[in-house]
Write an enzyme that holds these catalytic residues in place. Structure first.
Site, PDB file in Angstrom:
ATOM      1  N   ASP A 114      26.365   9.603  -9.925  1.00 59.02           N
ATOM      2  CA  ASP A 114      27.463   8.742 -10.361  1.00 59.02           C
ATOM      3  C   ASP A 114      28.771   9.521 -10.265  1.00 59.02           C
ATOM      4  OD1 ASP A 114      28.954   6.639 -11.623  1.00 59.02           O
ATOM      5  OD2 ASP A 114      27.126   5.987 -12.608  1.00 59.02           O
ATOM      6  N   GLU A 158      34.239   4.506 -17.449  1.00 59.97           N
ATOM      7  CA  GLU A 158      34.409   5.228 -16.187  1.00 59.97           C
ATOM      8  C   GLU A 158      35.769   5.918 -16.113  1.00 59.97           C
ATOM      9  OE1 GLU A 158      32.783   6.128 -13.651  1.00 59.97           O
ATOM     10  OE2 GLU A 158      31.104   4.803 -13.238  1.00 59.97           O
ATOM     11  N   ASN A 207      30.724   6.726  -4.746  1.00 57.00           N
ATOM     12  CA  ASN A 207      30.821   7.352  -6.057  1.00 57.00           C
ATOM     13  C   ASN A 207      30.997   8.862  -5.868  1.00 57.00           C
ATOM     14  OD1 ASN A 207      30.815   6.843  -8.874  1.00 57.00           O
ATOM     15  ND2 ASN A 207      29.035   5.505  -8.627  1.00 57.00           N
TER      16      ASN A 207
END
Length: 295
Positions: free
Chosen positions: A205, A15, A153
């Site tokens: 995401d 991430e 997100n």
């Protein structure tokens, strides 16, 4: 367009990719592994550092260190050449429930750091996640600025900084919102639906905004990176050879490379052996420099 594998990182949850212009290198985190990673295209070498807590998202400070949202607060972290990682608490947070951590985050165009929290057990579907804003030098505990989220997100800001984008990637929500953003006070208002991802493949995401003001978001579970115009219209979708792209970021010498981190789920990966890898795409547009913390 073919996605290039730049590193078979095998991250459990790769991430928060951030391109460092000063170093001409890509940084990112592997959340459950509690690791910070760095990759340099000049020599193709990767380095990593172990943190004491799960690292969720990072932003540069401009002093060779980073701000990181972790499990129980925001920390200043400094990676060293010997492999050690210093960390210092900047601001604590009081979570609504046990078993929470930070998730997605970044700096706004003025250098304020934003990050959201979530319950780690996504199956619980608990809407107790919140967005927090931090100003450099702040000493008081963090205060929730936006609430009622399950998995915050897709945080991103328009090129002029006057629009804040935010998604909730939980399967029960899957929406992206736009807010008007007061750049003087760092206050979002006038929340409105930007994209209903239930109408597109993949859960929303991590995201990025390009120099043309278009919003790129990873379609988790669908192996796609979607580009939406500022009006919320789907412009194109690019494929990656994994099911769970997690976040994208523009980088490279000309900021014309879209880097994508990904998730390596447990189980049979015969159909996606590169899951958890880091990929590069050449989308034909440029990104913007990622803002530094305003210190």
């Amino acid at each position: 367009m073919t996605a290039e594998l730049i590193l078979d990182a095998r991250n459990a949850t790769g991430e928060s990719p951030v391109w460092s212009i000063a170093e001409q290198a890509l940084y990112w985190v592997d959340i459950p592994a509690k690791r910070l990673h760095r990759w340099s295209p000049a020599d193709g070498k990767e380095h990593s550092w172990q943190a004491s807590q799960m690292l969720a998202c990072i932003a540069q400070t401009g002093h060779g260190s980073w701000i990181a949202a972790m499990e129980n607060g925001l920390f200043a972290i400094t990676p060293h050449a010997d492999g050690s990682l210093d960390s210092r608490l900047l601001a604590s947070v009081t979570h609504a429930l046990p078993g929470m951590r930070f998730n997605d985050g970044r700096c706004d165009r003025q250098g304020r750091f934003w990050a959201g929290t979530m319950v780690m057990d996504m199956a619980a579907g608990a809407p107790v996640g919140a967005m927090y804003r931090y100003n450099a030098g702040q000493t008081e505990p963090l205060k929730a600025q936006l609430q009622g989220l399950i998995v915050p997100n897709g945080l991103a800001f328009s090129p002029d900084g006057k629009t804040l984008y935010l998604s909730d990637s939980h399967p029960d929500v899957q929406k992206i919102w736009a807010f008007d953003y007061d750049t003087d006070t760092g206050t979002p208002h006038n929340r409105r639906l930007f994209v209903d991802m239930g109408e597109h493949p993949g859960r929303p995401d991590g995201a990025a905004v390009d120099a043309e003001g278009c919003y790129w978001i990873c379609g988790n579970d669908a192996g796609l990176i979607h580009r939406f115009t500022p009006q919320g219209k789907l412009d194109r979708s690019l494929t990656v050879p994994v099911k769970k792209p997690a976040m994208c970021a523009f980088g490279g010498a000309d900021l014309d490379t879209l880097f994508v981190t990904s998730i390596r789920p447990a189980g049979d990966l015969a159909d996606q052996p590169l899951a958890g890898g880091v990929f590069a795409l050449r989308p034909g547009v440029k990104g913007l420099p990622e803002p530094l913390l305003n210190n």
